[in-house]
Scaffold this motif. Structure first.
Motif, PDB file in Angstrom:
ATOM      1  N   GLN A 194     -11.359  -0.351 -12.101  1.00 40.91           N
ATOM      2  CA  GLN A 194     -12.084  -1.398 -11.383  1.00 40.91           C
ATOM      3  C   GLN A 194     -11.821  -2.787 -11.956  1.00 40.91           C
ATOM      4  OE1 GLN A 194     -13.662  -0.575  -8.531  1.00 40.91           O
ATOM      5  NE2 GLN A 194     -12.901   1.464  -8.991  1.00 40.91           N
ATOM      6  N   MET A 221     -11.561  -1.834  -5.825  1.00 46.31           N
ATOM      7  CA  MET A 221     -10.148  -2.127  -5.531  1.00 46.31           C
ATOM      8  C   MET A 221      -9.740  -1.424  -4.249  1.00 46.31           C
ATOM      9  SD  MET A 221      -9.173  -4.141  -7.876  1.00 46.31           S
ATOM     10  CE  MET A 221      -9.950  -4.696  -9.384  1.00 46.31           C
ATOM     11  N   PRO A 222      -8.904  -1.969  -3.445  1.00 41.67           N
ATOM     12  CA  PRO A 222      -8.141  -3.198  -3.655  1.00 41.67           C
ATOM     13  C   PRO A 222      -8.833  -4.473  -3.188  1.00 41.67           C
ATOM     14  CG  PRO A 222      -7.323  -2.125  -1.689  1.00 41.67           C
ATOM     15  CD  PRO A 222      -8.421  -1.235  -2.256  1.00 41.67           C
ATOM     16  N   LEU A 238      -9.039  -7.272  -5.711  1.00 41.24           N
ATOM     17  CA  LEU A 238      -7.715  -7.816  -5.993  1.00 41.24           C
ATOM     18  C   LEU A 238      -7.262  -8.754  -4.871  1.00 41.24           C
ATOM     19  CD1 LEU A 238      -5.493  -7.714  -8.110  1.00 41.24           C
ATOM     20  CD2 LEU A 238      -4.567  -5.720  -6.940  1.00 41.24           C
ATOM     21  N   VAL A 239      -7.492  -8.365  -3.634  1.00 41.68           N
ATOM     22  CA  VAL A 239      -7.135  -9.212  -2.486  1.00 41.68           C
ATOM     23  C   VAL A 239      -7.912 -10.532  -2.556  1.00 41.68           C
ATOM     24  CG1 VAL A 239      -7.283  -9.419   0.033  1.00 41.68           C
ATOM     25  CG2 VAL A 239      -6.441  -7.295  -1.015  1.00 41.68           C
ATOM     26  N   TRP A 252       2.213   1.840  -3.517  1.00 44.43           N
ATOM     27  CA  TRP A 252       1.149   2.389  -4.375  1.00 44.43           C
ATOM     28  C   TRP A 252       0.908   3.864  -4.055  1.00 44.43           C
ATOM     29  CZ3 TRP A 252      -1.192   1.230  -8.724  1.00 44.43           C
ATOM     30  CH2 TRP A 252      -1.172  -0.090  -9.184  1.00 44.43           C
ATOM     31  N   TRP A 287      -6.374 -12.759  -5.239  1.00 40.03           N
ATOM     32  CA  TRP A 287      -5.125 -13.374  -4.789  1.00 40.03           C
ATOM     33  C   TRP A 287      -5.389 -14.464  -3.749  1.00 40.03           C
ATOM     34  CZ3 TRP A 287      -0.768 -13.889  -7.040  1.00 40.03           C
ATOM     35  CH2 TRP A 287      -0.319 -12.910  -7.939  1.00 40.03           C
ATOM     36  N   HIS A 320      -2.433  -3.117 -14.538  1.00 39.77           N
ATOM     37  CA  HIS A 320      -3.404  -2.110 -14.108  1.00 39.77           C
ATOM     38  C   HIS A 320      -3.538  -1.079 -15.217  1.00 39.77           C
ATOM     39  CE1 HIS A 320      -3.392  -3.325  -9.778  1.00 39.77           C
ATOM     40  NE2 HIS A 320      -2.247  -3.847 -10.156  1.00 39.77           N
ATOM     41  N   GLY A 322       0.819  -1.213   0.000  1.00 36.40           N
ATOM     42  CA  GLY A 322       0.000   0.000   0.000  1.00 36.40           C
ATOM     43  C   GLY A 322       0.845   1.253   0.000  1.00 36.40           C
ATOM     44  N   VAL A 336      -8.441  -5.529 -12.981  1.00 35.89           N
ATOM     45  CA  VAL A 336      -7.010  -5.836 -12.990  1.00 35.89           C
ATOM     46  C   VAL A 336      -6.854  -7.258 -13.507  1.00 35.89           C
ATOM     47  CG1 VAL A 336      -4.946  -6.183 -11.570  1.00 35.89           C
ATOM     48  CG2 VAL A 336      -6.525  -4.314 -11.037  1.00 35.89           C
ATOM     49  N   GLU A 365       0.649  -8.186 -12.288  1.00 35.75           N
ATOM     50  CA  GLU A 365      -0.681  -7.614 -12.526  1.00 35.75           C
ATOM     51  C   GLU A 365      -0.547  -6.503 -13.562  1.00 35.75           C
ATOM     52  OE1 GLU A 365      -1.733  -7.916  -7.768  1.00 35.75           O
ATOM     53  OE2 GLU A 365      -1.417  -5.963  -8.706  1.00 35.75           O
TER      54      GLU A 365
END
Length: 157
Positions: free
Chosen positions: A148, A115-116, A119-120, A43, A123, A142, A40, A150, A140
């Motif tokens: 919205q 997101m995120p 995505l979490v 990012w 994964w 993006h 995080g 990925v 990934e």
């Protein structure tokens, strides 16, 4: 989403696409799934400092997140890299790192939604799947025009 980095080639005996090697410039940190705050922070810095605009010789507008240098499997620390593909990495600003995404076979997954969190969830599904992961690199894509969605490419053996 934009179409991905051509060329992709397909081997009829193995359904996974072969992604060709790419050179990227960006920033990185060590992270783990038990301590995702480092991701995080990368990012936040990348977006707040508008680092994509500072990367010379960019190829396309997508942001690429790479998971590599695993100490073991997904339960162990790894390197998280965030950056952009480049046509030429010879003009590297000092605040950036060069990474090479190795050629290899990758299984594609898609995360869509807020997101995120989406995505979490994607994964977590990958971690509990029966994929024969290589643990050398996954990445990934993006697309800033589709925040919205990925696409995830998981390196497989």
């Amino acid at each position: 989403m934009q179409k991905y980095w051509p060329p992709l080639s397909f081997n009829t005996s193995r359904p996974e696409p072969l992604i060709l090697k790419r050179t990227l410039i960006g920033i990185e940190c060590r992270a783990s799934n038990d301590n995702p705050q480092a991701i995080g922070a990368i990012w936040q810095r990348f977006m707040a400092e508008q680092l994509a605009a500072q990367i010379p010789n960019r190829s396309g507008g997508n942001l690429i997140a790479i998971y590599c240098d695993y100490d073991g499997d997904h339960t162990e620390p790894y390197t998280f890299f965030l950056g952009c593909t480049v046509n030429d990495a010879s003009d590297l600003p000092s605040e950036f790192t060069i990474r090479t995404l190795p050629a290899g076979r990758y299984v594609q997954r898609h995360a869509a939604g807020e997101m995120p969190a989406a995505l979490v969830t994607a994964w977590r599904d990958i971690w509990t799947s029966d994929l024969d992961r290589a643990y050398d690199s996954s990445f990934e894509i993006h697309d800033p025009t589709s925040p919205q969605a990925v696409d995830i490419f998981v390196g497989v053996a």
